[in-house]
Enzyme design. Sequence first.
Site, PDB file in Angstrom:
ATOM      1  N   LYS A  22      74.424 -11.106  38.365  1.00 37.10           N
ATOM      2  CA  LYS A  22      73.393 -12.307  38.071  1.00 37.10           C
ATOM      3  C   LYS A  22      74.310 -12.833  36.994  1.00 37.10           C
ATOM      4  O   LYS A  22      74.742 -14.084  37.447  1.00 37.10           O
ATOM      5  CB  LYS A  22      72.574 -11.523  37.462  1.00 37.10           C
ATOM      6  N   ASN A  23      74.623 -11.950  36.683  1.00 33.23           N
ATOM      7  CA  ASN A  23      76.508 -13.192  36.142  1.00 33.23           C
ATOM      8  C   ASN A  23      77.647 -13.615  36.438  1.00 33.23           C
ATOM      9  O   ASN A  23      78.473 -14.598  35.483  1.00 33.23           O
ATOM     10  CB  ASN A  23      76.799 -12.270  34.356  1.00 33.23           C
ATOM     11  N   ARG A  92      70.610 -19.120  27.887  1.00 32.39           N
ATOM     12  CA  ARG A  92      72.117 -19.744  27.735  1.00 32.39           C
ATOM     13  C   ARG A  92      72.648 -20.293  28.265  1.00 32.39           C
ATOM     14  O   ARG A  92      74.138 -20.870  28.285  1.00 32.39           O
ATOM     15  CB  ARG A  92      72.349 -18.588  25.893  1.00 32.39           C
ATOM     16  N   CYS A 116      69.284 -16.091  18.997  1.00 30.33           N
ATOM     17  CA  CYS A 116      69.214 -15.432  20.247  1.00 30.33           C
ATOM     18  C   CYS A 116      68.841 -14.234  19.606  1.00 30.33           C
ATOM     19  O   CYS A 116      70.203 -13.756  18.086  1.00 30.33           O
ATOM     20  CB  CYS A 116      70.661 -15.541  21.586  1.00 30.33           C
ATOM     21  N   ARG A 121      75.844 -16.399  18.920  1.00 24.82           N
ATOM     22  CA  ARG A 121      76.469 -16.925  19.834  1.00 24.82           C
ATOM     23  C   ARG A 121      76.865 -18.014  20.011  1.00 24.82           C
ATOM     24  O   ARG A 121      76.193 -18.731  20.697  1.00 24.82           O
ATOM     25  CB  ARG A 121      75.774 -16.568  21.106  1.00 24.82           C
ATOM     26  N   PRO A 122      77.519 -18.481  18.943  1.00 24.24           N
ATOM     27  CA  PRO A 122      78.263 -19.510  19.032  1.00 24.24           C
ATOM     28  C   PRO A 122      78.644 -20.194  20.296  1.00 24.24           C
ATOM     29  O   PRO A 122      79.223 -19.554  21.425  1.00 24.24           O
ATOM     30  CB  PRO A 122      78.981 -19.906  18.296  1.00 24.24           C
ATOM     31  N   ILE A 123      79.251 -21.310  20.045  1.00 26.36           N
ATOM     32  CA  ILE A 123      79.423 -21.785  21.798  1.00 26.36           C
ATOM     33  C   ILE A 123      81.399 -22.659  21.585  1.00 26.36           C
ATOM     34  O   ILE A 123      81.428 -23.327  22.087  1.00 26.36           O
ATOM     35  CB  ILE A 123      79.091 -22.704  22.624  1.00 26.36           C
ATOM     36  N   ASP A 124      81.240 -22.582  20.273  1.00 29.44           N
ATOM     37  CA  ASP A 124      82.035 -23.504  19.708  1.00 29.44           C
ATOM     38  C   ASP A 124      83.123 -23.336  20.198  1.00 29.44           C
ATOM     39  O   ASP A 124      84.264 -24.428  20.445  1.00 29.44           O
ATOM     40  CB  ASP A 124      82.609 -22.289  17.987  1.00 29.44           C
ATOM     41  N   LEU A 125      83.955 -22.207  21.309  1.00 27.07           N
ATOM     42  CA  LEU A 125      84.837 -22.448  21.054  1.00 27.07           C
ATOM     43  C   LEU A 125      85.489 -22.965  22.632  1.00 27.07           C
ATOM     44  O   LEU A 125      85.741 -23.646  22.995  1.00 27.07           O
ATOM     45  CB  LEU A 125      85.410 -20.485  21.791  1.00 27.07           C
ATOM     46  N   ASP A 307      76.856  -4.483  27.477  1.00 28.50           N
ATOM     47  CA  ASP A 307      75.220  -5.537  28.948  1.00 28.50           C
ATOM     48  C   ASP A 307      75.223  -3.603  29.006  1.00 28.50           C
ATOM     49  O   ASP A 307      74.074  -3.043  29.474  1.00 28.50           O
ATOM     50  CB  ASP A 307      75.485  -5.997  30.154  1.00 28.50           C
ATOM     51  N   LEU A 329      80.568  -6.204  19.854  1.00 27.35           N
ATOM     52  CA  LEU A 329      80.516  -8.339  20.654  1.00 27.35           C
ATOM     53  C   LEU A 329      79.118  -8.415  20.383  1.00 27.35           C
ATOM     54  O   LEU A 329      79.252 -10.299  19.711  1.00 27.35           O
ATOM     55  CB  LEU A 329      81.246  -8.025  21.971  1.00 27.35           C
ATOM     56  N   ARG A 399      64.386 -11.473  34.003  1.00 26.39           N
ATOM     57  CA  ARG A 399      65.676 -12.302  34.011  1.00 26.39           C
ATOM     58  C   ARG A 399      66.975 -11.883  35.040  1.00 26.39           C
ATOM     59  O   ARG A 399      67.367 -12.749  35.112  1.00 26.39           O
ATOM     60  CB  ARG A 399      66.250 -12.632  32.118  1.00 26.39           C
TER      61      ARG A 399
END
Length: 420
Positions: A22-23, A92, A116, A121-125, A307, A329, A399
Amino acid sequence: MDYLQLQNIDSLAGTIEISGAKNASLPLIAMTILAKKSVTITNLPQVADIRTLLKLLSNLGATVTFEGTKAVVDTSVLTQTKATYDIVKTMRASILVLGPILARFGHCEVSLPGGCAIGQRPIDLHLKALEQMGAHIEIKSGYIEATTPNGLQGCEIIFDKITVTGTANIVMAAVLAKGKTTLTNAAREPEVVQLCKILQKSGVRIDGIGTAILTIYGTDGKLLDIDSFDVIPDRIEAGTYLCAGAITQSEITLTHVEPKHLGSVLAKLEEMGNTFTLTENTITIHPAKEIKPVKLVTQEYPAFPTDMQAQFLALATQAHGVSIIEEKLFENRFMHVSELQRMGADITLNGHTATVNGKTALSGTDVMATDLRASSALVLAGLIAEGETNIHRIYHLDRGYVALEKKLEAVGAKIKRLKE
Ligand code: UD1
């Protein structure tokens, strides 16, 4: 809503075929936005997340077919550049379209993913790196609005933290940018490696694939000729079924698997007393006679994957002695602990560390899945818990796991999907 009902069994036996990852599939589907004509992807897993991302592309105007494990995606007809909240809120990883859409069209709007269950789980980067490449980004009414007044320019980017989807997003943006982008502290996960290799095969020069420093030579807007390809096997699905063998102390064989992607997982299972027979694409687990406790810390690849943390926590309840499992993490990735405690597990949580006292007999009851991997930990517990276990909210499981109950039933599990 569906739920899973399990009865405990003595042991499992047989073979399980592992599906595509999936990933790996998610960034590869997003990558089709960089292609000039239709792309055929095979070995895709039939799971909700894949259908969600394909639906997002089709909402943007792409032509998409998805049958069995094969999808054909034509983004040459893509017209829209807005990824709306109704889709992004369910997954996400939709953020993966930001880099390629922005690079191709010079503008993009993506709904902010929001919170989440397993952490902030920011997306700042992702955003900071795109800004460094020349994007102008504003957050308005819950949306990221990005434009590139002068196109995207290659530059030097150093990620403060290793981010998997962040690396994929920036690599895809850098592919169509002008000049050379150097990405330091890049993720080295096999899923990122596959993305880079396919881009490389499509004519993009990428140096350092599989290392922490990637150098991407942009095509300055030239779209790619992407050949059809097969998605790599799902190492997390494989790890989960190895844990099923370990917890039920059964010999099972996985096929269509890539053993070299599972190094840290196999090492920890070995520490717990299991042994393995490996071929190029099969793994047979020979289970421990008595499961030993384990100490593990989740980290970025090639270290132990977050995971797989929940599944090992379930397994550790059956080890003789004290196991210590540290999550590095995600700040809130222990929601399965309280559910396992309800089944009789002896687990103490202290910040990011779970201490598991084993071996405890588990007993079946009603439990709630809280996230994707937490769900599979409850399935593992349900295989050996005395009596009946009912796992609710398995939409989380759907999912990411292809036909989990069918695959487990085929090796002897007593598992049924029922309606609430
Ligand atoms: C991916 C995987 C997920 C896995 C995770 C970690 C996909 C679709 N999902 O998620 O299954 O659990 O990697 O291996 O591949 N972070 C920031 N700022 C950012 C981005 C990330 O602070 O801009 C932090 C996160 O909060 C987290 C850490 O970095 O603490 C790693 O996150 P990241 O690698 O980005 O996870 P995902 O790519 O979302």
